[in-house]
Design an enzyme around this catalytic site. Structure first.
Site, PDB file in Angstrom:
ATOM      1  N   ASP A 121     -19.561   7.778  23.474  1.00 25.40           N
ATOM      2  CA  ASP A 121     -20.090   7.432  24.788  1.00 25.40           C
ATOM      3  C   ASP A 121     -21.548   7.861  24.954  1.00 25.40           C
ATOM      4  O   ASP A 121     -22.055   8.719  24.239  1.00 25.40           O
ATOM      5  CB  ASP A 121     -19.272   8.135  25.882  1.00 25.40           C
ATOM      6  CG  ASP A 121     -17.912   7.498  26.091  1.00 25.40           C
ATOM      7  OD1 ASP A 121     -17.524   6.654  25.268  1.00 25.40           O
ATOM      8  OD2 ASP A 121     -17.232   7.871  27.063  1.00 25.40           O
ATOM      9  N   HIS A 171     -19.489  11.827  21.861  1.00 21.99           N
ATOM     10  CA  HIS A 171     -20.731  11.342  22.468  1.00 21.99           C
ATOM     11  C   HIS A 171     -21.811  11.316  21.394  1.00 21.99           C
ATOM     12  O   HIS A 171     -21.996  12.317  20.690  1.00 21.99           O
ATOM     13  CB  HIS A 171     -21.165  12.250  23.631  1.00 21.99           C
ATOM     14  CG  HIS A 171     -20.194  12.271  24.770  1.00 21.99           C
ATOM     15  ND1 HIS A 171     -19.023  13.008  24.728  1.00 21.99           N
ATOM     16  CD2 HIS A 171     -20.196  11.628  25.969  1.00 21.99           C
ATOM     17  CE1 HIS A 171     -18.360  12.821  25.858  1.00 21.99           C
ATOM     18  NE2 HIS A 171     -19.042  12.001  26.633  1.00 21.99           N
TER      19      HIS A 171
END
Length: 900
Positions: A257, A415
Site C-alpha cells: 500500500d 507498504h
C-alpha cells in the site's frame, strides 16, 4: 511466533541515544557564522515536537497489541495507522521547512535542531529513533551543498544515522541474545535502557484509552455477532470483499500500500523478481500525478514507477487519492477519490478487473456501495505486517511469519514506502519459500495460485542466491619491514579473476589493494567505508574478503593469543598499532549488512575467537540464516608455503582448485563455506607443513557463504590450456586426499577450528539428484577439469557419463573426441566430432577439430572440407589465415600444423 510491537521496539529502549556532541575545534570562529533565524528555528522546533508526539502516541497505542481482544486490536490498529500517517505528514512538513540548503540562516537553525535530536535532556533515549528518515533526508540533500556549514551538517546527520543503524542491528541480536556492547560515536551516544522503563515513562504522558478517545474510537464490549469475514465465508453468494481466509493452504497474496515510491518500490520489484513472487500494489492517486481543472490526467514521476510495476508482471490497484478516512466522507467525495485515482491508473496502463483498498480499512456500507458502482472490488487483508509502526526489519518478518504459521494462508499487508519493508521482505520470502508456500496473483478478476503440484519457487541460481556480490582483495609481496613474499600479489589477482569470470562478481564491486596500496589505513577504509556501507551492501548480498600476505601472533601475559594480519606499512615491533587484529575483523564481520560473509586469509596465525555450529541444512535454511565464516592458511608458528604451482602459494592454489568445482562435495552445483574448508584444509595439510583453520565468527547464525558453479561452455581444441606435469601430479594427490568417495552419502572430515581445537565438519547428509540435464553438464565440467590436469582416462569417463545422461550433448561429444585426438587416435576422434556436428552444426570448433583429426589421419580432402566450413563460421579465428592459405593451395607447402 508472533511478536508484539513491544517486543519489536525493545531495542529502542535498550539502546539509548543521548548527548555526546563534542565542541568543534573551529568553535572560536563561530561568532562569524550566520545566526539562525528565530522564526525559522521556532517553526522547525515545533515540527520536531509534532513528530515526536505522534511517535510516542503510536508506541503507547501499539505496545502489546498482539495480546488484545480482536475488537480492540482492530481499533488500535486503525487508530495507529491514522497516527502514523499524521506522523508522516508532520515529518514531510518538517522536511519542507528544512530543504533550502542555500540559506545560511536555515543551515544554522538546522544545526540547533540536530543538537536537540542528539542531546535534548527532557527526551527519553528511544525517542530519537523517530527522526531516522528525517536525518536520512538531511544527509542526502545537504551532501550536495556548496557551503562548508551545510556539508558539515550532512556529515553530522550521516554519523547520527550510523548510530541508529547500530540500534537496529543490536535489536536483531537482541531477538536471541543478550544486549551487546557498542563503542561511542560522535553526536549520538549509545547506552542501555530497559524497554519497560521507557514505556512506563511514556504512559505517564499518554494512555491507550485516551488516545483512542481522542481519535473518536470507543471499543465496544465483546459481541457474539459473527465477523464480516465469517459471514462472507458462510454465505452462498460471492463475498463482496476479499480477506484471505479462503485461499488454499500454504498460499499467500502479497500486497503493498501507499506507493508508488521513487526508490523503495523499485527495490521491492527487484526482490520479488528474485523469488518469482507476484504482488498487488495499491497506489495513491496523489503519488501518481494529478487531474487539472478540466479533469485531464497529468501523470507525475510516480506514474513511471507504476509502469515499471506493470512491466514486472504485477497488478496495480486503487488506494484512494489522498489516503483519507473514507468512512467519514460524503459519497461524492468517496467517488471523486476513487475515480480520480482510476483515471491515473488507466493512464499508467493498468488493465483488467480493478481492486480497491480502503485506507486504514475504514469503510461503511455507503462507501462500499460507491466504489462498487465504479466496478471496483474491495480487497482487505488478514495478515498485517505492521511495517508502518515497527522500525525493526527482523521483527516485521517474525510477525508476518508468525501470523501465517497460525493461519497457513492469507493476504499480507505491506507498504512500499519504508526502507524497513525492503529489508524485511527477503526474510519473509526466504522462509515462505523454504516452507513450500505458493505466491498467488490477481488475474482476470480472481486470485490465481500456482499449480499445486509445483513446489514454491526458491532462489537456487546465481543471481537469485544473492542480490549482489562484493569483495576486498589484498595481496602484499613488497613489504618494507617484513620479509618479502613472491606470490601474494599473483594470488590476489587470480582470486579477483576467479570471482569475476567464474562467479559473477561485478568489477566495480571489487576493491583490490596490492603491495604499496595495502596500507593499514586503506584496508580498514575499504572494510568499514565500502563493505560496511549499508546503503551499498544490502541484506541479500554476500561479501568476500581475501588477504594474501604475512600474519603474526602475539601472546598476552594472560596466555591468550591475538592474531594479526600485516599491512604493507606495518613494523615488526608494534603489532598493536601497525597491524590489524583479529578482533577488528570480527567486529567488521558482525557489523556487515550482508547476509553471508567469508574471510579467506592466506597467512598463518592463531588467537581467533569463533562460534561453533554444525553445517547448515542448506537447501532450506541457508537463505535466511546470517553467515560469518573465516578460513585461514595455517596456525601460529607456521609458515605459508609460497611455492605452489602456477606461481601461487600452496593454500591459494588449492583454494582455486576447489573453486573450479572440486569442492562441490555433494554434487548440488553449489560450494558452501564448509565444503570449501572440507576440501582445502586436509589437502593443504597433506602437502605442506601448515594446518588451515576454519570456523564461524561471532554474529553468525549458521548460514553458509555459497559459490554457485557456473555452466562451462568450453569446447576442447588444440588451444585448450593444461597444467604442467608437476602441477597435474599435485592436483591428483590433492584429490586423493580431499575428494570424497563417489558412493559416500555424506562427507565428514576433521579439521582445525579457529580456536586451534579439532572440529568435525559434515558437509551433507545426502547426495543431490539434480536431474539428467544438469548432471550431464556437471559431468562435462568435471571432464574439462580432468583434461586440464592431463588425467585423460578419468576425463574420458566423465565425458562418457555426460553423454549417457544426455545423449544429444554436442559439447560433450566434441570433448570426448578431443580426448581421443590427444591420445593419437584421430579416426576415433573424427567420429565423435562428426556426431557433435550432427547434433549442432553451428559449433565452429567441432569443424576445426574435425579438420585437424582428418589431417592427422592423412585424409586431406575431408580435412579441407571441414576447414572450409570452420573458416566460414569463424573468419576471424587465430588460425583462419593459415587455413585460408591451405584452402587456396591445398599442397604440402601450405599444409597446416594443428597443435597437439
Amino acid at each position: 511466533m508472533s511478536l508484539s510491537l513491544r517486543t519489536a521496539l525493545l531495542c529502542a529502549g535498550l539502546l539509548a541515544l543521548a548527548a555526546c556532541q563534542p565542541k568543534s575545534a573551529e568553535a572560536p570562529a563561530a561568532a562569524s557564522a550566520p545566526a539562525a533565524n528565530a522564526a525559522q528555528l521556532a517553526e522547525l522546533q515545533q515540527g520536531v515536537d509534532q513528530v515526536l508526539a505522534r511517535y510516542r502516541q503510536m508506541i503507547v497505542l501499539m505496545d502489546g497489541e498482539a495480546a488484545l481482544p480482536p475488537a480492540e486490536r482492530r481499533a488500535v490498529s486503525g487508530v495507529g495507522q491514522l497516527i502514523f500517517h499524521e506522523m508522516r505528514e508532520a515529518t514531510e512538513k518538517l522536511w519542507r521547512l528544512s530543504a533550502a540548503h542555500q540559506d545560511p540562516a536555515l543551515v544554522a537553525a538546522l544545526a540547533q535542531v540536530l543538537d536537540r535530536i542528539e542531546s535534548e535532556p527532557t527526551w527519553f533515549d528511544a525517542d530519537r529513533l523517530a527522526f531516522k528518515d528525517y536525518l536520512g533526508r538531511i544527509a542526502e540533500q545537504y551532501s550536495g551543498a556548496q557551503s562548508l556549514a551545510a556539508l558539515k551538517l550532512a556529515k553530522r546527520a550521516n554519523e547520527d544515522l550510523a548510530v541508529l543503524a547500530e540500534v537496529e542491528q543490536a535489536y536483531e541480536r537482541e531477538l536471541k541474545d543478550a544486549f551487546g556492547r557498542f563503542g561511542n560515536k560522535r553526536g549520538i551516544e549509545l547506552k542501555r535502557e530497559k524497554w519497560s522503563d521507557y514505556v512506563a515513562k511514556l504512559r505517564s504522558l499518554y494512555s491507550r484509552e485516551q488516545i483512542l478517545r481522542d481519535y473518536a474510537t470507543i471499543v465496544p464490549y465483546a459481541s457474539a455477532a459473527p465477523s464480516a469475514a465469517k459471514q462472507a465465508a458462510t454465505s452462498s453468494t460471492p463475498p463482496r470483499e476479499l480477506f484471505g481466509e479462503d485461499l488454499p493452504p500454504k498460499t499467500v497474496l502479497l500486497t503493498f500500500d501507499d506507493g508508488p515510491h521513487g526508490r523503495y518500490t523499485d527495490e521491492i520489484l527487484e526482490i520479488l523478481k528474485r523469488y518469482q513472487a507476484s504482488a498487488v500494489f495499491f497506489q495513491l492517486g496523489q503519488n501518481l500525478g494529478k487531474l487539472d481543472a478540466k479533469g485531464q490526467v497529468q501523470p507525475g514521476p510516480g506514474s513511471q514507477v507504476a509502469q515499471r510495476v506493470l512491466a514486472a508482471g504485477h497488478q496495480l490497484a486503487n488506494h484512494s487519492f489522498t489516503h483519507g478516512l473514507m468512512s467519514k466522507f460524503e459519497q461524492t467525495k468517496v467517488r471523486e477519490e476513487a475515480a480520480n485515482t482510476e483515471a491515473l491508473l488507466d493512464k499508467a496502463g493498468r488493465q483488467g478487473q480493478a481492486l480497491f483498498r480502503f485506507p486504514y480499512g475504514a469503510r461503511n456500507e455507503a462507501a462500499l456501495a460507491t466504489v462498487e458502482a465504479l466496478k471496483l472490488r474491495s480487497m482487505m487483508w488478514n495478515v498485517d505486517s505492521l511495517d508502518w509502526s515497527d522500525p525493526i526489519p527482523k521483527s516485521i518478518a517474525a510477525r508476518v511469519l508468525g501470523e501465517l504459521d497460525k493461519r497457513q494462508r492469507g493476504i499480507v499487508l505491506f507498504h512500499d514506502i519504508h526502507a524497513r519493508t525492503v529489508q524485511a521482505l527477503p526474510l519473509v520470502l526466504d522462509q515462505l519459500s523454504a516452507e513450500g508456500y505458493r505466491f498467488a496473483s490477481w488475474k482476470d478478476g480472481r486470485i490465481v495460485t500456482a499449480d499445486a503440484a509445483a513446489p514454491a519457487p526458491m532462489p537456487t541460481a546465481g543471481t537469485s542466491l544473492y542480490r549482489d556480490s562484493h569483495a576486498l582483495i589484498v595481496g602484499i609481496d613488497q613489504y618494507a619491514k617484513w620479509p618479502r613474499l613472491a606470490h601474494a600479489a599473483r594470488d590476489a589477482r587470480a582470486m579477483r579473476e576467479t570471482l569475476e569470470a567464474r562467479f559473477g562478481f561485478r568489477p566495480e564491486n571489487i576493491t583490490m589493494l596490492l603491495d604499496g596500496e595495502a596500507t593499514r589505513a586503506n584496508i580498514l577504509r575499504a572494510l568499514n567505508d565500502k563493505l560496511g556501507d549499508a546503503s551499498k551492501v544490502k541484506r541479500d548480498d554476500r561479501v568476500l574478503v581475501f588477504f594474501a600476505g604475512h600474519g603474526s601472533t602475539r601472546r598476552l601475559p594472560s596466555g591468550r593469543e591475538i592474531g594479526y594480519v600485516i599491512p604493507v606499512d606495518a613494523s615488526q615491533d608494534d603489532l598493536q598499532t601497525d597491524a590489524i587484529a583479529m578482533p577488528q575483523l570480527q567486529e567488521v564481520a558482525e557489523s556487515l549488512s550482508a547476509k553471508h560473509a567469508l574471510f579467506v586469509i592466506d597467512a598463518c596465525y592463531s588467537g581467533l575467537g569463533l562460534t561453533r555450529g554444525g553445517a547448515a541444512n542448506f537447501a532450506r535454511d541457508n537463505s535466511r540464516r546470517i553467515g560469518r565464516q573465516m578460513m585461514t592458511a595455517g596456525g601460529a608458528d607456521q609458515q605459508v608455503a609460497d611455492d605452489g604451482p602456477g606461481g601461487h602459494s600452496v593454500f591459494t592454489w588449492t583454494l582455486l582448485q576447489a573453486l573450479s568445482g572440486k569442492a562441490d562435495l555433494n554434487g548440488d552445483g553449489l560450494i558452501t563455506g564448509t565444503e570449501l574448508a572440507a576440501y582445502v584444509a586436509p589437502a593443504v595439510s597433506a602437502i605442506a607443513h601448515q594446518t588451515p583453520a576454519f570456523g564461524s565468527l561471532p554474529g553468525s547464525e549458521g548460514g553458509e557463504f555459497v559459490f554457485e558453479l557456473p555452466v562451462v561452455e568450453q569446447a576442447l581444441s588444440g588451444e585448450s590450456g593444461q597444467l604442467d606435469a608437476a602441477a597435474s601430479r599435485l592436483a591428483k594427490r590433492i584429490d586423493d586426499v580431499a575428494a570424497p568417495q563417489a558412493a559416500a552419502s555424506a562427507v565428514k572430515v576433521t579439521i582445525t577450528g579457529l580456536d586451534g581445537r579439532e572440529q568435525s565438519l559434515s558437509t551433507s547428509t545426502a547426495k543431490v539428484d539434480p536431474g539428467s540435464r544438469v548432471a550431464a553438464q556437471r559431468a562435462n565440467d568435471r571432464g574439462l577439469q580432468l583434461y586440464k590436469e592431463r588425467r585423460y582416462d578419468e576425463a574420458e569417463a566423465a565425458f562418457v557419463e555426460a553423454l549417457k545422461l544426455q545423449p544429444a550433448f554436442a559439447l560433450a561429444a566434441n570433448n570426448l573426441g578431443f580426448i581421443y585426438y590427444k591420445r593419437g587416435k584421430p579416426a576415433e576422434a573424427a567420429r565423435w566430432y562428426e556426431k557433435a556436428i550432427a547434433m549442432d552444426g553451428s559449433r565452429a570448433l567441432a569443424w576445426l577439430n574435425l579438420g585437424d583429426a582428418r589431417l592427422q589421419a592423412g585424409d586431406d580432402a575431408k580435412a579441407l572440407e571441414a576447414y572450409k566450413t570452420f573458416v566460414g563460421l569463424s573468419p576471424k579465428h587465430g588460425r583462419a589465415a593459415e587455413l585460408q592459405a591451405f584452402i587456396a593451395e591445398p599442397d604440402a607447402a601450405h599444409r597446416p600444423k594443428p597443435p597437439l
